[in-house]
Design a protein around this motif. Structure first.
Motif, PDB file in Angstrom:
ATOM      1  N   SER A 148      -5.660  33.098  29.760  1.00  0.00           N
ATOM      2  CA  SER A 148      -5.610  31.774  29.137  1.00  0.00           C
ATOM      3  C   SER A 148      -6.313  30.730  30.021  1.00  0.00           C
ATOM      4  N   GLN A 149      -6.058  30.781  31.325  1.00  0.00           N
ATOM      5  CA  GLN A 149      -6.702  29.840  32.254  1.00  0.00           C
ATOM      6  C   GLN A 149      -8.209  30.087  32.325  1.00  0.00           C
ATOM      7  N   ILE A 150      -8.615  31.341  32.325  1.00  0.00           N
ATOM      8  CA  ILE A 150     -10.042  31.683  32.341  1.00  0.00           C
ATOM      9  C   ILE A 150     -10.709  31.176  31.076  1.00  0.00           C
ATOM     10  N   SER A 151     -10.048  31.388  29.943  1.00  0.00           N
ATOM     11  CA  SER A 151     -10.562  30.937  28.657  1.00  0.00           C
ATOM     12  C   SER A 151     -10.789  29.426  28.667  1.00  0.00           C
ATOM     13  N   TYR A 152      -9.805  28.692  29.164  1.00  0.00           N
ATOM     14  CA  TYR A 152      -9.905  27.232  29.229  1.00  0.00           C
ATOM     15  C   TYR A 152     -11.036  26.808  30.171  1.00  0.00           C
ATOM     16  N   GLN A 153     -11.096  27.425  31.347  1.00  0.00           N
ATOM     17  CA  GLN A 153     -12.103  27.057  32.340  1.00  0.00           C
ATOM     18  C   GLN A 153     -13.523  27.279  31.823  1.00  0.00           C
ATOM     19  N   LEU A 154     -13.696  28.287  30.988  1.00  0.00           N
ATOM     20  CA  LEU A 154     -15.022  28.595  30.455  1.00  0.00           C
ATOM     21  C   LEU A 154     -15.329  27.882  29.139  1.00  0.00           C
ATOM     22  N   GLY A 155     -14.418  27.016  28.710  1.00  0.00           N
ATOM     23  CA  GLY A 155     -14.680  26.188  27.538  1.00  0.00           C
ATOM     24  C   GLY A 155     -14.473  26.878  26.207  1.00  0.00           C
ATOM     25  N   TYR A 156     -13.705  27.957  26.189  1.00  0.00           N
ATOM     26  CA  TYR A 156     -13.410  28.635  24.927  1.00  0.00           C
ATOM     27  C   TYR A 156     -12.282  27.915  24.207  1.00  0.00           C
ATOM     28  N   SER A 157     -12.312  27.970  22.877  1.00  0.00           N
ATOM     29  CA  SER A 157     -11.278  27.310  22.077  1.00  0.00           C
ATOM     30  C   SER A 157      -9.966  28.087  22.102  1.00  0.00           C
ATOM     31  N   SER A 158     -10.046  29.378  22.412  1.00  0.00           N
ATOM     32  CA  SER A 158      -8.832  30.206  22.459  1.00  0.00           C
ATOM     33  C   SER A 158      -9.097  31.476  23.265  1.00  0.00           C
ATOM     34  N   VAL A 159      -8.017  32.147  23.638  1.00  0.00           N
ATOM     35  CA  VAL A 159      -8.126  33.432  24.324  1.00  0.00           C
ATOM     36  C   VAL A 159      -8.780  34.445  23.387  1.00  0.00           C
ATOM     37  N   ALA A 160      -8.449  34.355  22.100  1.00  0.00           N
ATOM     38  CA  ALA A 160      -9.018  35.294  21.121  1.00  0.00           C
ATOM     39  C   ALA A 160     -10.541  35.165  21.058  1.00  0.00           C
ATOM     40  N   HIS A 161     -11.043  33.929  21.145  1.00  0.00           N
ATOM     41  CA  HIS A 161     -12.491  33.707  21.106  1.00  0.00           C
ATOM     42  C   HIS A 161     -13.151  34.348  22.329  1.00  0.00           C
TER      43      HIS A 161
END
Length: 195
Positions: A148-161
């Motif tokens: 979840s933190q990686i997803s946020y840091q990389l600018g993804y809208s969600s972990v699923a994305h």
């Protein structure tokens, strides 16, 4: 006023690269004033012989002297993308990548996009995804952040994305990758189109 000479170098994408290039420039007595990712400013214009020596030394170290304006611009696009993704500031980007690149490089995005695709054989959007996935691999290997933190840091809208793009690029889920992380990493200069 000093007569500075600027050269551009392909595959110069990390601090270690800067150190290697700086050492080689000093060995060739080329007097670097400033060495940044993808670009070197020299105190004066090198001779044809010095440029040829530099070209050979760079090739031996996995770099390439860029003498074509189009290739220079493509390298600037790559470095801007890599810099943004590795900075961890993607999530704070107040605009989209196309506007960011146009502003950062002072060129129309449609020009940059067409040039990048024709030179690299991959779109800028695809290159961004490939770089994000490579950064996610690195962060997964460090095992310090949640998905979840990686997803946020990389600018993804969600972990699923993130997981969907990760699987599309690597053929495995992030958790599958994490089990064997070191086997699958690529050097940054080998991520993308024709590299």
């Amino acid at each position: 006023m000093p007569n500075f000479y600027t050269i551009h170098i392909r595959n110069m994408v990390c601090p270690r690269c800067i150190n290697v290039v700086t050492e080689e420039l000093e060995k060739l007595q080329l007097q670097p004033v400033e060495v940044r990712l993808g670009e070197v400013q020299l105190a004066g214009e090198p001779s044809t012989e010095q440029l040829e020596q530099l070209r050979q030394v760079l090739l031996q170290n996995g770099f390439e002297l860029l003498e074509d304006k189009k290739a220079e611009m493509v390298e600037k696009v790559k470095l801007a993308i890599i810099g943004l993704i590795r900075s961890g500031e993607v999530e704070n980007l107040s605009t989209n990548i196309s506007d960011y690149l146009a502003e950062a490089l002072g060129r129309d995005y449609h020009y940059l996009s067409g040039l990048f695709s024709s030179e690299e054989g991959v779109t800028i959007a695809r290159y961004v995804v490939l770089q994000k996935v490579e950064r996610a691999k690195e962060l997964l290997a460090y095992n310090e952040l949640s998905l979840s933190q990686i997803s946020y840091q990389l600018g993804y809208s969600s972990v699923a994305h993130l997981s969907g793009q990760f699987r599309q690029v690597t053929g495995m889920s992030p958790s599958e990758y994490k089990k064997n992380a070191s086997r699958f990493r690529k050097p940054l200069d080998q991520v993308g189109g024709k590299d």
